[in-house]
Design an enzyme around this catalytic site. Structure first.
Site, PDB file in Angstrom:
ATOM      1  N   SER A  87      39.023  41.400  41.894  1.00 34.74           N
ATOM      2  CA  SER A  87      38.591  42.295  40.363  1.00 34.74           C
ATOM      3  C   SER A  87      37.504  42.822  40.103  1.00 34.74           C
ATOM      4  CB  SER A  87      37.067  40.576  40.440  1.00 34.74           C
ATOM      5  OG  SER A  87      35.997  40.576  40.831  1.00 34.74           O
TER       6      SER A  87
ATOM      7  N   HIS B 152      41.542  35.335  38.720  1.00 35.73           N
ATOM      8  CA  HIS B 152      42.639  36.604  37.698  1.00 35.73           C
ATOM      9  C   HIS B 152      44.227  36.616  37.965  1.00 35.73           C
ATOM     10  CE1 HIS B 152      38.681  38.999  36.705  1.00 35.73           C
ATOM     11  NE2 HIS B 152      37.917  38.270  37.948  1.00 35.73           N
TER      12      HIS B 152
ATOM     13  N   LYS C 176      38.411  32.103  32.776  1.00 31.75           N
ATOM     14  CA  LYS C 176      39.283  33.794  32.285  1.00 31.75           C
ATOM     15  C   LYS C 176      40.716  33.550  30.830  1.00 31.75           C
ATOM     16  CE  LYS C 176      36.995  35.839  35.517  1.00 31.75           C
ATOM     17  NZ  LYS C 176      36.232  34.989  37.273  1.00 31.75           N
TER      18      LYS C 176
HETATM   19  C1  LIG Z   1      34.912  34.559  38.098  1.00 31.83           C
HETATM   20  C2  LIG Z   1      35.547  34.777  39.089  1.00 31.83           C
HETATM   21  C3  LIG Z   1      35.570  33.086  39.888  1.00 31.83           C
HETATM   22  C4  LIG Z   1      34.312  32.340  38.900  1.00 31.83           C
HETATM   23  O1  LIG Z   1      34.944  31.524  38.038  1.00 31.83           O
HETATM   24  P1  LIG Z   1      33.821  30.660  37.042  1.00 31.83           P
HETATM   25  O2  LIG Z   1      34.916  30.186  36.558  1.00 31.83           O
HETATM   26  O3  LIG Z   1      33.713  32.049  36.315  1.00 31.83           O
HETATM   27  O4  LIG Z   1      33.111  30.788  37.799  1.00 31.83           O
HETATM   28  C5  LIG Z   1      35.775  32.900  40.919  1.00 31.83           C
HETATM   29  N1  LIG Z   1      36.219  33.671  41.743  1.00 31.83           N
HETATM   30  C6  LIG Z   1      36.412  34.750  41.495  1.00 31.83           C
HETATM   31  C7  LIG Z   1      37.808  35.483  42.462  1.00 31.83           C
HETATM   32  C8  LIG Z   1      36.043  35.214  40.445  1.00 31.83           C
HETATM   33  O5  LIG Z   1      36.736  36.725  39.610  1.00 31.83           O
END
Ligand SMILES: *Cc1c(COP(=O)(O)O)cnc(C)c1O
Length: 395
Positions: free
Chosen positions: A184, A212, A243
């Site tokens: 990310s 992502h 996301k």
């Molecule tokens: C954003 C993210 C998470 C957490 O996801 P949420 O649904 O916001 O709790 C977990 N792993 C990765 C790689 C992320 O980028």
């Protein structure tokens, strides 16, 4: 008010201020869209959201949420194992499994919970977890909660992974290799084909956190596993509903055995109330839309390519991203913060990402281009980058 003055916390805050990295939480007034109202400032181009496809404010998702509230109310009422498991949750799981082309999908309240709960549930004392150095914090925490031993391999370094496997594999019962699908902070993609081969050679389970990658890579956004054609060769495929899907929640696509085990042993499911009906229905609608059309992925990638090319031409260092995530590496922590503040004054919101989220000296502003941005909005953002970059002597 607490009777304690908490001097150890105050000292920490003072240090953050001294380092120039203390921040106030920005306040979004209105929905998360390509152009926002932020702390009272209007018409701000939003380059900070993970809302890749613009679904967070999509009318169809909003309608699905409203209808679910009418039918099911606002809360699930309990943890899943007691009475919080609604037919709506099961419908979402079935649709996710179909979308991800895996046997089953198990839904959690967030991606964070999914990692924290799954890793802990599927490993035990006497097992080994191998984790990429740049894996997400929720993977690190899930690994800490597990009673398995942990070894870190250098970021996306397959020689290092094999070295760790050679040195340790025979000392453990089960071994789990964990990687982000898309990293990310830099936007690079995991070397999944090589990881899967090593896992098969050394008899390890595989775990990909595709927070992502889902909605972004692969056919209609099916994710990194689909992008590389590796269906059936990754044991645990994690995705988030917060996301690209635009709502909230997380899931693991897996086989029937893993599904059953998680429903008995995943602690966020046993001890925390299930996702609300509105969130569940909105996420379900989003997955249905993804399966009907790839127009959102196309727009996302076109926009990202356009934006990256423009910044590159201006002379900015946009790192080695292979996805719409566009880091602009500034360097010093305080410079990255200042760069972000100056952009903000010109109506562009990017988040400054600094140590300890990224290595010291690689402070950056991270730009998240979405399918919802217009070319005019992206041009406005590029112009602000040009002005600030010139003023700060960076280009
Ligand atoms: C954003 C993210 C998470 C957490 O996801 P949420 O649904 O916001 O709790 C977990 N792993 C990765 C790689 C992320 O980028």
């Amino acid at each position: 008010m607490s009777v304690h003055e908490l001097p150890h916390l105050q000292a920490g805050l003072d240090q953050l201020k001294k380092d120039g990295v203390f921040r106030k939480l920005p306040i979004l007034e209105g929905p998360d869209t390509a152009e926002i109202v932020l702390d009272g400032q209007e018409n701000v181009v939003n380059l900070s959201s993970n809302n890749y496809l613009g679904f967070a404010n999509d009318e169809r998702l909003k309608q699905a949420a409203i209808e679910a509230i009418q039918k099911y109310g606002v809360g699930a009422g309990a943890v899943r194992t007691i009475i919080g498991n609604m037919d709506l949750h099961e419908k979402l799981e079935a649709k996710l499994a179909e979308f991800k082309r895996e046997e089953r999908a198990f839904v959690f309240q967030s991606g964070f919970n999914c990692n924290a709960g799954t890793i802990q549930a599927i490993t035990a004392k006497g097992d080994l977890i191998l984790s990429d150095a740049l894996n997400h914090a929720s993977i690190i925490d899930g690994t800490r909660l597990s009673r398995a031993d942990k070894k870190i391999f250098q970021h996306s370094d397959m020689e290092d992974l094999e070295r760790v496997l050679k040195e340790n594999r025979e000392n453990y019962a089960n071994c789990l290799i964990i990687t982000d699908g898309v990293f990310s902070m830099d936007g690079d993609i995991a070397k999944l084909p090589e990881i899967v081969e090593l896992a098969e050679k050394y008899n390890c389970m595989t775990y990909v956190d595709d927070a992502h990658g889902s909605g972004v890579l692969g056919e209609n956004g099916r994710g990194t596993v689909d992008h590389f054609g590796l269906h059936g060769r990754v044991d645990f495929v994690i995705g988030t509903l917060s996301k690209a899907i635009g709502v909230i929640g997380g899931y693991v696509a897996c086989n029937e055995t893993a599904y059953q085990w998680l429903s008995h042993r995943a602690r966020p499911i046993l001890f925390s109330t299930m996702l609300t009906p509105a969130d569940t229905a909105a996420a379900l609608r989003a997955v249905e839309i993804l399966m009907e059309t790839d127009e959102y992925q196309k727009k996302l990638w076109d926009n990202a390519k356009y934006f990256k090319e423009k910044l590159g031409k201006l002379g900015f260092n946009t790192g080695h991203s292979e996805t719409p995530i566009t880091p602009v590496i500034i360097g010093k922590e305080s410079d990255a913060m200042e760069f972000s503040r100056e952009l903000r004054k010109r109506g562009v919101y990017t988040s400054a990402i600094v140590f300890p989220t990224v290595p010291m000296g690689t402070g950056r502003v991270r730009c998240m281009v979405t399918a919802a941005h217009t070319q005019e909005q992206l041009d406005r953002a590029v112009e602000a980058f040009r002005q600030v970059g010139t003023e700060m002597g960076l280009i």
